[in-house]
Design a protein around this motif. Structure first.
Motif, PDB file in Angstrom:
ATOM      1  N   HIS A 183       0.903  -1.130  -0.166  1.00  0.00           N
ATOM      2  CA  HIS A 183      -0.128   0.074   0.167  1.00  0.00           C
ATOM      3  C   HIS A 183       0.877   1.144  -0.058  1.00  0.00           C
ATOM      4  N   ASP A 184       0.620   2.226  -0.925  1.00  0.00           N
ATOM      5  CA  ASP A 184       1.536   3.191  -0.953  1.00  0.00           C
ATOM      6  C   ASP A 184       1.133   4.282  -0.091  1.00  0.00           C
ATOM      7  N   HIS A 185       1.968   4.037   1.023  1.00  0.00           N
ATOM      8  CA  HIS A 185       1.809   5.205   2.265  1.00  0.00           C
ATOM      9  C   HIS A 185       3.103   5.601   2.653  1.00  0.00           C
ATOM     10  N   PRO A 186       3.241   6.829   3.010  1.00  0.00           N
ATOM     11  CA  PRO A 186       4.825   7.321   3.550  1.00  0.00           C
ATOM     12  C   PRO A 186       5.034   6.607   4.690  1.00  0.00           C
ATOM     13  N   ARG A 187       4.144   5.844   5.465  1.00  0.00           N
ATOM     14  CA  ARG A 187       4.456   5.345   6.653  1.00  0.00           C
ATOM     15  C   ARG A 187       5.096   3.961   6.526  1.00  0.00           C
ATOM     16  N   ASN A 188       4.973   3.432   5.031  1.00  0.00           N
ATOM     17  CA  ASN A 188       5.632   2.128   4.916  1.00  0.00           C
ATOM     18  C   ASN A 188       6.792   2.409   4.249  1.00  0.00           C
ATOM     19  N   LEU A 189       7.528   1.156   4.246  1.00  0.00           N
ATOM     20  CA  LEU A 189       8.903   1.236   3.660  1.00  0.00           C
ATOM     21  C   LEU A 189       8.894   0.667   2.218  1.00  0.00           C
ATOM     22  N   ASP A 190       9.613   1.105   1.344  1.00  0.00           N
ATOM     23  CA  ASP A 190       9.755   0.645  -0.025  1.00  0.00           C
ATOM     24  C   ASP A 190      10.740  -0.446   0.089  1.00  0.00           C
ATOM     25  N   GLU A 191      10.751  -1.235  -1.164  1.00  0.00           N
ATOM     26  CA  GLU A 191      11.506  -2.628  -1.190  1.00  0.00           C
ATOM     27  C   GLU A 191      12.809  -2.276  -1.352  1.00  0.00           C
ATOM     28  N   GLY A 192      13.190  -1.022  -2.068  1.00  0.00           N
ATOM     29  CA  GLY A 192      14.679  -0.821  -2.045  1.00  0.00           C
ATOM     30  C   GLY A 192      15.338  -0.660  -0.585  1.00  0.00           C
ATOM     31  N   ARG A 193      14.502  -0.060   0.153  1.00  0.00           N
ATOM     32  CA  ARG A 193      15.123   0.401   1.438  1.00  0.00           C
ATOM     33  C   ARG A 193      15.245  -0.932   2.430  1.00  0.00           C
ATOM     34  N   LEU A 194      14.183  -1.633   2.181  1.00  0.00           N
ATOM     35  CA  LEU A 194      14.292  -3.088   2.779  1.00  0.00           C
ATOM     36  C   LEU A 194      15.483  -3.654   2.560  1.00  0.00           C
ATOM     37  N   ARG A 195      16.018  -3.721   1.147  1.00  0.00           N
ATOM     38  CA  ARG A 195      17.262  -4.391   0.738  1.00  0.00           C
ATOM     39  C   ARG A 195      17.990  -3.787   1.421  1.00  0.00           C
ATOM     40  N   ALA A 196      18.305  -2.503   1.270  1.00  0.00           N
ATOM     41  CA  ALA A 196      19.314  -1.857   2.004  1.00  0.00           C
ATOM     42  C   ALA A 196      19.574  -1.960   3.491  1.00  0.00           C
ATOM     43  N   LEU A 197      18.150  -2.079   4.247  1.00  0.00           N
ATOM     44  CA  LEU A 197      18.299  -2.603   5.677  1.00  0.00           C
ATOM     45  C   LEU A 197      19.091  -4.042   5.666  1.00  0.00           C
ATOM     46  N   ALA A 198      18.603  -4.877   4.741  1.00  0.00           N
ATOM     47  CA  ALA A 198      18.990  -6.321   4.875  1.00  0.00           C
ATOM     48  C   ALA A 198      20.655  -6.261   4.833  1.00  0.00           C
ATOM     49  N   ALA A 199      21.052  -5.704   3.942  1.00  0.00           N
ATOM     50  CA  ALA A 199      22.380  -5.523   3.700  1.00  0.00           C
ATOM     51  C   ALA A 199      23.320  -5.002   4.814  1.00  0.00           C
ATOM     52  N   LYS A 200      22.607  -4.150   5.615  1.00  0.00           N
ATOM     53  CA  LYS A 200      23.502  -3.880   6.919  1.00  0.00           C
ATOM     54  C   LYS A 200      23.071  -4.873   8.180  1.00  0.00           C
ATOM     55  N   GLY A 201      22.454  -5.843   7.952  1.00  0.00           N
ATOM     56  CA  GLY A 201      22.168  -6.735   8.974  1.00  0.00           C
ATOM     57  C   GLY A 201      21.009  -6.334   9.811  1.00  0.00           C
ATOM     58  N   GLY A 202      20.205  -5.341   9.535  1.00  0.00           N
ATOM     59  CA  GLY A 202      19.031  -5.030  10.200  1.00  0.00           C
ATOM     60  C   GLY A 202      17.626  -5.979   9.688  1.00  0.00           C
ATOM     61  N   ALA A 203      16.562  -5.634  10.462  1.00  0.00           N
ATOM     62  CA  ALA A 203      15.396  -6.223  10.035  1.00  0.00           C
ATOM     63  C   ALA A 203      14.301  -5.285  10.236  1.00  0.00           C
ATOM     64  N   MET A 204      13.152  -5.669   9.466  1.00  0.00           N
ATOM     65  CA  MET A 204      11.760  -4.922   9.521  1.00  0.00           C
ATOM     66  C   MET A 204      10.978  -6.064  10.255  1.00  0.00           C
ATOM     67  N   CYS A 205      10.043  -5.208  11.165  1.00  0.00           N
ATOM     68  CA  CYS A 205       9.220  -6.361  11.931  1.00  0.00           C
ATOM     69  C   CYS A 205       7.775  -5.838  11.109  1.00  0.00           C
ATOM     70  N   ILE A 206       7.046  -6.788  10.699  1.00  0.00           N
ATOM     71  CA  ILE A 206       5.934  -6.608   9.774  1.00  0.00           C
ATOM     72  C   ILE A 206       4.747  -6.191  10.652  1.00  0.00           C
ATOM     73  N   SER A 207       3.822  -5.291  10.218  1.00  0.00           N
ATOM     74  CA  SER A 207       2.851  -4.738  11.067  1.00  0.00           C
ATOM     75  C   SER A 207       1.522  -5.144  10.224  1.00  0.00           C
ATOM     76  N   THR A 208       0.319  -4.903  10.959  1.00  0.00           N
ATOM     77  CA  THR A 208      -0.838  -5.009  10.152  1.00  0.00           C
ATOM     78  C   THR A 208      -1.410  -3.651   9.827  1.00  0.00           C
ATOM     79  N   ILE A 209      -0.771  -2.634  10.176  1.00  0.00           N
ATOM     80  CA  ILE A 209      -1.261  -1.210   9.792  1.00  0.00           C
ATOM     81  C   ILE A 209      -0.897  -0.701   8.298  1.00  0.00           C
TER      82      ILE A 209
END
Length: 390
Positions: free
Chosen positions: A240-266
């Protein structure tokens, strides 16, 4: 003849395996250490007549998390948030917010301490694993919105001493540290003080939470932090295209630096925030100020509104499609769960923590191993927590 016999035997064996009943999802889920990284449940802790050790239901109570439902095996613990609403960036605003945050921290401590045989505080990954082995539930603490710190970064050390191990700089509006994802940019990401906040978080060994931060603030935290960062309760922008959400490119960048995204229902859809729902939300955020009769009336009105119109045009299938896509993009080492319970989360089919075994069952059906599931439910979060001090 021998080869034919072996082939038939193998076929018979494979047939037996194929027809073997799958493990019950609740039992499978209960075997794993399960954590949620964003629990707003503390807003219920001060309610008159409300007990954390009970088992409530959505039919007669607005809470989504309590010890009764946690102990069913749905959720072993998580991060109880010290959330402070954004106020004015003034000395008085900061002082009022700090008093509130300290009181909320104390309330969490008192509530957890009241049930020592059932739940206990955790400060480290090792604490969580030990409590899991002991059969006790797990209570980490987090800060949602660092606004109460004012301009005094030494207060981070105070809250670390209070047990906080995860903190985000900003919430729904810009503050002294960063631009919010849902406000007009002021700083272009982090403020100068926000950059110092990142350094102090690293020095103290506290996990940086980028949920609610603008894209630019996320990028800068990711670049500046010496340790992996987390998003405690965020959804994918491709869902869902909302500024509160993370785009897939940034998720890949987060993963590349060892981080994690915890998935929400909102924000899997637009939020249906009608004037009536906005009024009820305002009352909900201060539900602890109501007497039991007022709480019951608020619950009745909330359920009546939900029966007429839903807050989110999304359901369990929407959530699972997004979760599976996030795992595909980020990898099983970089996805976790933070549904935003008691803070606006919950959609049809996954409306409180008793629904969580369904997530495990669906991930297992999608082909993910038990080891994969353990990473998603707690391993990735504990790895990032542990990495702050190594």
């Amino acid at each position: 003849m021998k080869a034919i016999t072996l082939t038939l035997g193998a076929l018979a064996l494979s047939g037996c395996v194929a027809t073997r009943p799958a493990e019950d999802p609740v039992a499978l889920h209960a075997r794993m250490l399960t954590l949620d990284t964003h629990l707003d449940t503390a807003l219920h802790f001060g309610r008159a007549g409300w007990r954390f050790d009970a088992r409530h239901s959505l039919a007669d109570d607005m809470s989504q998390v309590d010890l009764g439902r946690m102990k069913q095996g749905a959720l072993d613990g998580g991060f109880f948030a010290i959330y402070t609403d954004q106020g004015p960036l003034t000395p008085r605003g900061y002082a009022d917010a700090l008093a509130f945050a300290r009181a909320r921290s104390d309330l969490i401590d008192r509530t957890i301490a009241a049930y020592p045989t059932r739940i206990a505080p955790a400060l480290t990954a090792a604490d969580a694993q030990r409590l899991g082995r002991e059969g006790r539930l797990i209570a980490f603490k987090s800060i949602e919105n660092s606004y109460p710190l004012g301009e005094d970064l030494s207060l981070l050390a105070e809250f670390r001493a209070r047990g906080v191990r995860l903190a985000g700089p900003v919430h729904g509006k810009n503050n002294q540290f960063a631009d919010s994802a849902t406000d007009t940019p002021r700083w272009g990401g982090l403020s100068p003080l926000g950059r110092q906040w990142v350094a102090e978080m690293n020095r103290l060994g506290m996990v940086i939470d980028a949920s609610h931060s603008s894209d630019a603030a996320f990028d800068q935290m990711l670049a500046l932090s010496k340790h992996p960062i987390l998003l405690s309760h965020s959804s994918l922008r491709s869902a869902h295209d909302h500024p509160r959400n993370l785009d897939e490119g940034r998720l890949r960048a987060l993963a590349a630096k060892g981080g994690a995204m915890c998935i929400s229902t909102i924000y899997l859809s637009e939020m249906n925030l009608t004037p009536e729902r906005a009024e009820l939300f305002t009352a909900y955020e201060t539900i602890a100020s109501l007497d039991p009769a007022g709480q019951a009336d608020l619950t009745r009105r909330w359920n009546a509104l939900n029966a007429r119109e839903k807050m989110w045009d999304a359901n369990f299938e929407t959530f699972m499609a997004m979760l599976l896509r996030a795992i595909e993009v980020g990898g099983v080492d970089h996805i976790c769960i933070g549904a935003d319970w008691d803070g606006g989360g919950g959609i049809d089919g996954i409306d409180d923590i008793t629904a969580l075994p369904k997530v495990t069952a669906r991930l297992k059906a999608a082909g993910y191993s038990d080891a994969d599931l353990e990473k998603i439910w707690s391993g990735n979060v504990l790895r990032i927590l542990d990495a702050q001090t190594h």
